[in-house]
Design a protein around this motif. Structure first.
Motif, PDB file in Angstrom:
ATOM      1  N   GLU A  42      28.153  71.034  83.281  1.00 58.46           N
ATOM      2  CA  GLU A  42      28.970  69.764  82.720  1.00 58.46           C
ATOM      3  C   GLU A  42      29.989  69.817  81.984  1.00 58.46           C
ATOM      4  O   GLU A  42      30.513  69.143  81.248  1.00 58.46           O
ATOM      5  N   GLN A 129      34.607  62.854  81.502  1.00 56.93           N
ATOM      6  CA  GLN A 129      33.609  63.270  80.924  1.00 56.93           C
ATOM      7  C   GLN A 129      32.521  61.249  81.248  1.00 56.93           C
ATOM      8  O   GLN A 129      33.296  60.963  81.351  1.00 56.93           O
ATOM      9  N   LYS A 130      31.130  62.022  81.553  1.00 59.45           N
ATOM     10  CA  LYS A 130      30.224  60.675  81.501  1.00 59.45           C
ATOM     11  C   LYS A 130      30.239  59.992  81.027  1.00 59.45           C
ATOM     12  O   LYS A 130      30.088  60.137  79.993  1.00 59.45           O
ATOM     13  N   ARG A 131      30.056  58.645  80.969  1.00 58.64           N
ATOM     14  CA  ARG A 131      29.437  58.075  79.897  1.00 58.64           C
ATOM     15  C   ARG A 131      28.497  55.894  80.778  1.00 58.64           C
ATOM     16  O   ARG A 131      29.709  56.318  81.681  1.00 58.64           O
ATOM     17  N   SER A 132      27.654  55.721  79.963  1.00 60.99           N
ATOM     18  CA  SER A 132      27.419  55.190  80.189  1.00 60.99           C
ATOM     19  C   SER A 132      28.244  53.605  80.063  1.00 60.99           C
ATOM     20  O   SER A 132      28.216  53.680  79.334  1.00 60.99           O
ATOM     21  N   THR A 147      25.926  54.625  85.445  1.00 61.51           N
ATOM     22  CA  THR A 147      27.175  56.119  85.000  1.00 61.51           C
ATOM     23  C   THR A 147      28.425  55.927  85.742  1.00 61.51           C
ATOM     24  O   THR A 147      27.764  55.784  86.680  1.00 61.51           O
ATOM     25  N   ASP A 149      30.926  58.141  86.410  1.00 65.90           N
ATOM     26  CA  ASP A 149      32.203  59.429  86.732  1.00 65.90           C
ATOM     27  C   ASP A 149      33.629  59.142  86.420  1.00 65.90           C
ATOM     28  O   ASP A 149      34.135  59.340  87.793  1.00 65.90           O
ATOM     29  N   GLN A 155      29.869  55.254  91.200  1.00 67.83           N
ATOM     30  CA  GLN A 155      28.490  55.079  90.692  1.00 67.83           C
ATOM     31  C   GLN A 155      27.211  55.019  90.621  1.00 67.83           C
ATOM     32  O   GLN A 155      26.425  55.034  92.170  1.00 67.83           O
TER      33      GLN A 155
END
Length: 161
Positions: A42, A129-132, A147, A149, A155
């Motif tokens: 990651e 980067q993954k983010r909420s 979330t 990607d 999602q």
């Protein structure tokens, strides 16, 4: 699961042919092509090259246009008054070039060299980067953020604690 790399297959075949014909073909010395392991997690990519007998001063690393290049030289120490009966190790210059997807940030590559092993860390770019992301409906916020990607655009539900 390991991805098929046709260039690695060709390189391995070339090395086998070099060994089978005494390490030289058409009067040229065996080619130096250091083996590499590439791992991804990651945080980003980790490239590990085996470079025994290579001085860190003889290694150059360049990153440009989604391409990472490692080049260097392993020097053969030829001494006067000494006869070589067999020289099987490859000497000379080497160049390894890797295409790096745009989701990695080549401006933040870190390199370390320890006991003949060169390790390169290539972090994911901020955009990948993954983010909420909180979703609002009718002026109210939902309890579980989604979330997203950036790489795949899909999602998945994730609870916030």
């Amino acid at each position: 699961m390991m991805r098929f790399d046709p260039f690695r297959e060709i390189e391995e075949l070339t090395q086998r042919m070099d060994r089978a014909f005494g390490g030289a073909m058409n009067g040229q010395a065996a080619r130096l092509a250091p083996p590499i392991d590439i791992h991804e997690d990651e945080q980003g990519l980790e490239l590990t090259l085996d470079l025994p007998g290579v001085s860190p001063d003889d290694i150059q690393i360049e990153a440009e246009n989604n391409t990472l290049t490692v080049q260097g030289q392993r020097r053969y120490d030829r001494k006067e008054g000494r006869t070589a009966h067999r020289v099987e190790r490859a000497y000379g210059t080497f160049v390894r070039t890797f295409s790096v997807p745009a989701k990695y940030d080549l401006t933040k590559v870190e390199a370390s060299f320890d006991h003949g092993t060169l390790t390169l860390h290539v972090p994911r770019s901020e955009a990948a980067q993954k983010r909420s992301i909180q979703i609002r409906t009718g002026g109210q916020q939902l309890s579980a953020p989604k979330t997203v990607d950036a790489e795949q655009g899909d999602q998945t539900e994730q609870s916030q604690e």
